[in-house]
Design an enzyme around this catalytic site. Structure first.
Site, mmCIF file in Angstrom:
data_model
loop_
_atom_site.group_PDB
_atom_site.id
_atom_site.type_symbol
_atom_site.label_atom_id
_atom_site.label_comp_id
_atom_site.label_asym_id
_atom_site.label_seq_id
_atom_site.Cartn_x
_atom_site.Cartn_y
_atom_site.Cartn_z
ATOM 1 N N CYS A 32 0.843 -1.208 0.000
ATOM 2 C CA CYS A 32 0.000 0.000 0.000
ATOM 3 C C CYS A 32 0.876 1.256 0.000
ATOM 4 O O CYS A 32 1.537 1.549 0.997
ATOM 5 C CB CYS A 32 -0.904 -0.050 1.232
ATOM 6 S SG CYS A 32 -1.732 1.481 1.644
ATOM 7 N N CYS A 35 0.155 3.838 2.719
ATOM 8 C CA CYS A 35 0.603 3.297 4.016
ATOM 9 C C CYS A 35 2.087 3.564 4.217
ATOM 10 O O CYS A 35 2.514 3.949 5.314
ATOM 11 C CB CYS A 35 0.363 1.790 4.079
ATOM 12 S SG CYS A 35 -1.354 1.284 3.955
#
Length: 106
Positions: A32, A35
């Site tokens: 991600c 993230c």
């Protein structure tokens, strides 16, 4: 340092051990992009708020906890106190929103 909770048992124990302190959990994934971008800021916040407990859960490695907590998108930051999830949460790499919710709930 922010530790990973690798199992549902780790998650449950961490909430129990925290007592009435605020716990923030970053539900994240290695693939991600957002993230990874907020990860260094999350570590900074752990230093900035020493009275708050910070953890991470990798949704692929600890899918049991991610499913139990109904995580639909990453990153999702959930807040817990006295072993219970608070209604507040932050979805997405929103540093300002995350900092605001930590201050509000600690």
């Amino acid at each position: 340092m922010v530790n990973f909770l690798k199992t549902k048992a780790d998650f449950d124990q961490a909430l129990k051990d925290a007592g009435d302190k605020l716990v923030v959990i970053d539900f994240t994934a290695s693939w991600c992009g957002p993230c990874q971008r907020i990860a260094p800021k999350y570590v900074e916040m752990a230093k900035e708020f020493p009275d708050v407990i910070f953890y991470k859960v990798d949704v692929d490695e600890n899918d049991e906890t991610a499913e139990a907590e109904k995580i639909q998108a990453m990153p999702t930051f959930k807040f817990y106190k006295s072993g219970k999830a608070l209604s507040d949460y932050v979805q997405g790499a929103n540093e300002a929103g995350l900092r605001e919710k930590i201050k509000k709930n600690k």
